[in-house]
Design a protein around this motif. Structure first.
Motif, PDB file in Angstrom:
ATOM      1  N   ILE A  72       0.835  -1.216   0.000  1.00 19.60           N
ATOM      2  CA  ILE A  72       0.000   0.000   0.000  1.00 19.60           C
ATOM      3  C   ILE A  72       0.869   1.265   0.000  1.00 19.60           C
ATOM      4  O   ILE A  72       0.430   2.325   0.437  1.00 19.60           O
ATOM      5  CB  ILE A  72      -0.991   0.012   1.186  1.00 19.60           C
ATOM      6  N   LYS A  73       2.105   1.109  -0.464  1.00 16.13           N
ATOM      7  CA  LYS A  73       3.014   2.269  -0.495  1.00 16.13           C
ATOM      8  C   LYS A  73       2.399   3.383  -1.337  1.00 16.13           C
ATOM      9  O   LYS A  73       1.932   3.158  -2.447  1.00 16.13           O
ATOM     10  CB  LYS A  73       4.363   1.872  -1.083  1.00 16.13           C
ATOM     11  N   GLY A  74       2.416   4.596  -0.764  1.00 16.16           N
ATOM     12  CA  GLY A  74       1.905   5.750  -1.497  1.00 16.16           C
ATOM     13  C   GLY A  74       0.396   5.920  -1.440  1.00 16.16           C
ATOM     14  O   GLY A  74      -0.137   6.905  -1.942  1.00 16.16           O
ATOM     15  N   LYS A  75      -0.308   4.977  -0.828  1.00 22.54           N
ATOM     16  CA  LYS A  75      -1.767   5.117  -0.707  1.00 22.54           C
ATOM     17  C   LYS A  75      -2.077   6.197   0.329  1.00 22.54           C
ATOM     18  O   LYS A  75      -1.389   6.310   1.347  1.00 22.54           O
ATOM     19  CB  LYS A  75      -2.415   3.799  -0.248  1.00 22.54           C
ATOM     20  N   LYS A  76      -3.132   6.945   0.076  1.00 21.27           N
ATOM     21  CA  LYS A  76      -3.549   7.988   1.030  1.00 21.27           C
ATOM     22  C   LYS A  76      -4.707   7.463   1.861  1.00 21.27           C
ATOM     23  O   LYS A  76      -5.752   7.094   1.312  1.00 21.27           O
ATOM     24  CB  LYS A  76      -4.029   9.217   0.245  1.00 21.27           C
ATOM     25  N   ILE A  77      -4.541   7.421   3.166  1.00 27.20           N
ATOM     26  CA  ILE A  77      -5.587   6.949   4.071  1.00 27.20           C
ATOM     27  C   ILE A  77      -6.092   8.134   4.901  1.00 27.20           C
ATOM     28  O   ILE A  77      -5.314   8.802   5.584  1.00 27.20           O
ATOM     29  CB  ILE A  77      -5.065   5.846   5.034  1.00 27.20           C
ATOM     30  N   GLY A  78      -7.388   8.394   4.804  1.00 30.48           N
ATOM     31  CA  GLY A  78      -7.977   9.534   5.523  1.00 30.48           C
ATOM     32  C   GLY A  78      -8.457   9.152   6.916  1.00 30.48           C
ATOM     33  O   GLY A  78      -8.988   8.062   7.126  1.00 30.48           O
ATOM     34  N   ILE A  79      -8.257  10.069   7.850  1.00 38.53           N
ATOM     35  CA  ILE A  79      -8.763   9.895   9.224  1.00 38.53           C
ATOM     36  C   ILE A  79      -9.790  11.008   9.470  1.00 38.53           C
ATOM     37  O   ILE A  79      -9.429  12.182   9.601  1.00 38.53           O
ATOM     38  CB  ILE A  79      -7.623  10.019  10.281  1.00 38.53           C
ATOM     39  N   PRO A  80     -11.091  10.686   9.484  1.00 31.42           N
ATOM     40  CA  PRO A  80     -12.108  11.745   9.603  1.00 31.42           C
ATOM     41  C   PRO A  80     -12.244  12.261  11.039  1.00 31.42           C
ATOM     42  O   PRO A  80     -12.475  11.480  11.968  1.00 31.42           O
ATOM     43  CB  PRO A  80     -13.395  11.046   9.147  1.00 31.42           C
ATOM     44  N   LYS A  81     -12.100  13.580  11.194  1.00 30.66           N
ATOM     45  CA  LYS A  81     -12.140  14.146  12.556  1.00 30.66           C
ATOM     46  C   LYS A  81     -13.524  14.011  13.190  1.00 30.66           C
ATOM     47  O   LYS A  81     -13.655  13.930  14.411  1.00 30.66           O
ATOM     48  CB  LYS A  81     -11.665  15.593  12.554  1.00 30.66           C
ATOM     49  N   GLU A  82     -14.575  13.940  12.363  1.00 27.84           N
ATOM     50  CA  GLU A  82     -15.943  13.857  12.903  1.00 27.84           C
ATOM     51  C   GLU A  82     -16.233  12.522  13.584  1.00 27.84           C
ATOM     52  O   GLU A  82     -17.235  12.380  14.282  1.00 27.84           O
ATOM     53  CB  GLU A  82     -16.976  14.066  11.784  1.00 27.84           C
ATOM     54  N   TYR A  83     -15.384  11.515  13.383  1.00 25.92           N
ATOM     55  CA  TYR A  83     -15.631  10.212  14.017  1.00 25.92           C
ATOM     56  C   TYR A  83     -15.066  10.155  15.440  1.00 25.92           C
ATOM     57  O   TYR A  83     -15.205   9.147  16.121  1.00 25.92           O
ATOM     58  CB  TYR A  83     -15.028   9.075  13.154  1.00 25.92           C
TER      59      TYR A  83
ATOM     60  N   ARG B 115       0.706   3.533   8.294  1.00 23.76           N
ATOM     61  CA  ARG B 115       1.827   4.443   7.971  1.00 23.76           C
ATOM     62  C   ARG B 115       3.123   3.633   7.837  1.00 23.76           C
ATOM     63  O   ARG B 115       3.900   3.816   6.902  1.00 23.76           O
ATOM     64  CB  ARG B 115       1.963   5.513   9.054  1.00 23.76           C
ATOM     65  N   ASP B 116       3.322   2.711   8.782  1.00 21.01           N
ATOM     66  CA  ASP B 116       4.530   1.863   8.742  1.00 21.01           C
ATOM     67  C   ASP B 116       4.560   0.998   7.480  1.00 21.01           C
ATOM     68  O   ASP B 116       5.625   0.614   7.009  1.00 21.01           O
ATOM     69  CB  ASP B 116       4.594   0.951   9.984  1.00 21.01           C
ATOM     70  N   ALA B 117       3.375   0.677   6.954  1.00 17.79           N
ATOM     71  CA  ALA B 117       3.300  -0.145   5.734  1.00 17.79           C
ATOM     72  C   ALA B 117       3.507   0.699   4.473  1.00 17.79           C
ATOM     73  O   ALA B 117       3.448   0.176   3.359  1.00 17.79           O
ATOM     74  CB  ALA B 117       1.957  -0.854   5.677  1.00 17.79           C
ATOM     75  N   GLY B 118       3.713   1.999   4.664  1.00 20.44           N
ATOM     76  CA  GLY B 118       4.037   2.859   3.518  1.00 20.44           C
ATOM     77  C   GLY B 118       2.931   3.790   3.075  1.00 20.44           C
ATOM     78  O   GLY B 118       3.087   4.526   2.099  1.00 20.44           O
ATOM     79  N   ALA B 119       1.789   3.762   3.778  1.00 17.38           N
ATOM     80  CA  ALA B 119       0.687   4.653   3.388  1.00 17.38           C
ATOM     81  C   ALA B 119       0.895   6.044   3.971  1.00 17.38           C
ATOM     82  O   ALA B 119       1.587   6.215   4.981  1.00 17.38           O
ATOM     83  CB  ALA B 119      -0.640   4.075   3.865  1.00 17.38           C
TER      84      ALA B 119
ATOM     85  N   ASN C  75      -7.155  -5.039  -0.415  1.00 20.56           N
ATOM     86  CA  ASN C  75      -5.695  -5.038  -0.312  1.00 20.56           C
ATOM     87  C   ASN C  75      -5.219  -4.176   0.860  1.00 20.56           C
ATOM     88  O   ASN C  75      -4.297  -4.552   1.592  1.00 20.56           O
ATOM     89  CB  ASN C  75      -5.066  -4.553  -1.621  1.00 20.56           C
ATOM     90  N   THR C  76      -5.866  -3.022   1.060  1.00 21.23           N
ATOM     91  CA  THR C  76      -5.521  -2.172   2.209  1.00 21.23           C
ATOM     92  C   THR C  76      -5.855  -2.901   3.514  1.00 21.23           C
ATOM     93  O   THR C  76      -5.084  -2.869   4.477  1.00 21.23           O
ATOM     94  CB  THR C  76      -6.278  -0.824   2.131  1.00 21.23           C
ATOM     95  N   ALA C  77      -7.011  -3.576   3.517  1.00 20.76           N
ATOM     96  CA  ALA C  77      -7.408  -4.350   4.702  1.00 20.76           C
ATOM     97  C   ALA C  77      -6.416  -5.484   4.969  1.00 20.76           C
ATOM     98  O   ALA C  77      -6.107  -5.808   6.116  1.00 20.76           O
ATOM     99  CB  ALA C  77      -8.813  -4.916   4.505  1.00 20.76           C
ATOM    100  N   TYR C  78      -5.899  -6.067   3.887  1.00 18.16           N
ATOM    101  CA  TYR C  78      -4.920  -7.160   3.988  1.00 18.16           C
ATOM    102  C   TYR C  78      -3.633  -6.650   4.646  1.00 18.16           C
ATOM    103  O   TYR C  78      -3.048  -7.309   5.518  1.00 18.16           O
ATOM    104  CB  TYR C  78      -4.650  -7.688   2.576  1.00 18.16           C
TER     105      TYR C  78
END
Length: 495
Positions: free
Chosen positions: A260-271, A292-296, A476-479
């Motif tokens: 998942i290198k380079g993938k952008k993962i969002g963290i929503p503040k409303e949650y 993040r450690d996996a490269g995202a 794949n991200t879940a994996y």
């Protein structure tokens, strides 16, 4: 090989192909486990004859070298799926005795792929509930327990029977349905994986309807690889369902690289909810760190209309339910109440529905009928539909900005005790869906992955939300998350 029922779908498939085991042996191991686990109340209609017949046919097919991935694998089917000649009650008294003359598209596709149906699984009545306490068959029990406490816990709902059966190794996997979190919440409560695909990815034909614009079928499995294998068999265009998407189904398993290198993962503040348990907060932060450690790349995002999601959902879903459940009238199929001398058709409807529907279904039908009534249609239903459009746009904006997936908690707590959230305040129960309903309102794919244990030794899940139609990327991200979390805990066997 021992404990065949404890195998994952992928392990069992490979063992079948290598000739180390037969489908009949796998099926017999599961049937034995089911019979020894009646206390969990997960399986409500057992079908051993059908199972063994299909297992024998699958063994022949494997020998002939013509076998899809699901061939010979024993699974459970949620009682919401119509199965030909087998009781399909949606866990409701009103469908008592109903044996369909047809098969739902999803269960037919699984059967065509050679999967072995072990029986029908318990659930909340008409899929309405978050704890599997509204079923005519009685409560399902979670195989997990808090520490040394003997209190019975909920497996979550509405797919509680599916979650409990997979977690307790009664079947290798199971079908579930998700209208507001009914695959992902029970998966999180029982330490398994559950994915709700994009709305339209799986046919809804032959699945008893709750809220037609929200319902979607999906697999509940022991891990992410299994979810990819089973989802592929369940998906596909169906001309019998006007909302079914005419899209090719990719080989989801082949997309599991873990990269998942380079993938952008969002963290929503409303949650970030007031009163969220510290353990859930920490799990969420740890999950972001793992990715993040996996490269995202982890980015903060905003989904501003999130706070309106639960109220909008609990207007739209009951409105659609009241419309869908109008057909249960005691005329054509299912149960009809005993009528007194002089009773007319109105009395028949009233008595049949009063006897046939449980309290939660009655509550939602009344709420739905109210919000659709002439004086309140604009005030409630139309307003909720507008909010839904805004929620969908929030996600579209985030994805347009380059975010590949969104990470959130799956549930606001670990599994709670059966009876702990009483009927006195149904709103407390509805709050269980706080992290999951937005995904249904927006029609997006979402997956729950077990990521840790709370202080009492109960599983906790994290949810990943993906772009529409990109289940392969989401899996794949879940994996990658699953590999980083390394969750291998199982419930201690007490049943």
């Amino acid at each position: 090989m021992t404990d065949l029922n404890k195998l994952s779908l992928a392990e069992a498939r490979d063992a079948l192909r290598d000739g180390d085991v037969t489908s009949v042996e796998l099926t017999e191991a599961c049937l034995k486990a089911i019979d020894a686990a009646d206390v969990l109340n997960a399986f409500v209609h057992k079908t051993p004859e059908i199972a063994l017949e299909r297992a024998k046919a699958a063994d022949e097919r494997i020998k002939a070298g013509d076998a899809p991935a699901m061939c010979g694998l024993p699974i459970g089917i949620k009682d919401l799926f119509c199965t030909k000649g087998v009781p399909s009650q949606a866990a409701s008294k009103i469908l008592d005795g109903f044996k369909p003359e047809y098969e739902s598209t999803v269960s037919q596709q699984l059967a065509d792929a050679g999967a072995v149906m072990l029986g029908k699984l318990n659930m909340d009545e008409f899929a309405m509930g978050s704890s599997n306490e509204t079923s005519v068959y009685g409560n399902v029990v979670n195989p997990w327990r808090r520490g040394n406490d003997d209190a019975q816990l909920t497996p979550g709902g509405s797919s509680g029977g599916s979650a409990s059966a997979v977690a307790a190794d009664l079947c290798l996997a199971a079908t579930g349905t998700d209208t507001g979190g009914s695959i992902r919440q029970p998966a999180a409560f029982t330490g398994i994986t559950g994915i709700k695909p994009t709305y339209g990815r799986c046919s809804r034909w032959g699945i008893v309807a709750f809220a037609s614009s929200l319902d979607q079928a999906g697999p509940m499995t022991k891990n992410v690889r299994d979810a990819a294998i089973m989802l592929e068999a369940m998906c596909g265009h169906d001309p019998k369902d006007s909302t079914s998407a005419e899209l090719a189904v990719p080989n989801f398993e082949a997309m599991l690289t873990g990269d998942i290198k380079g993938k952008k993962i969002g963290i929503p503040k409303e949650y970030r909810m007031d009163g969220m348990p510290a353990e859930i907060e920490k799990l969420w932060a740890d999950g972001a760190e793992m990715l993040r450690d996996a490269g995202a790349e982890i980015v903060d995002i905003s989904l501003p209309h999130t706070k309106y999601a639960l109220p909008a959902y609990y207007v739209i879903a009951p409105a659609e339910a009241s419309s869908n459940l109008a057909r249960y009238d005691g005329v054509r199929y299912g149960r009809r109440a005993q009528l007194a001398q002089g009773d007319g058709i109105t009395e028949m409807y009233e008595k049949t529905r009063a006897e046939g529907f449980g309290h939660e279904v009655q509550r939602r039908v009344m709420v739905g009928t109210y919000v659709l009534s002439a004086g309140f249609y604009d005030a409630y239903y139309n307003r909720a539909r507008k909010v839904r459009t805004l929620i969908k746009k929030d996600f579209e904006d985030v994805f347009a900005a380059g975010v590949d997936a969104i990470l959130t908690p799956a549930t606001p707590s670990a599994a709670f005790g059966l009876g702990e959230m009483t009927e006195a305040d149904p709103v407390q129960m509805y709050l269980n869906d706080v992290f999951t309903v937005t995904v249904n309102l927006a029609g997006l794919p979402g997956i729950s992955v077990p990521a840790g244990l709370d202080g009492q030794g109960l599983p906790l899940g994290l949810q990943l939300i993906g772009r529409p139609w990109e289940e392969g990327d989401l899996l794949n991200t879940a994996y990658a998350l699953e590999n980083a979390a390394g969750f291998v805990a199982k419930p201690g066997k007490w049943w």
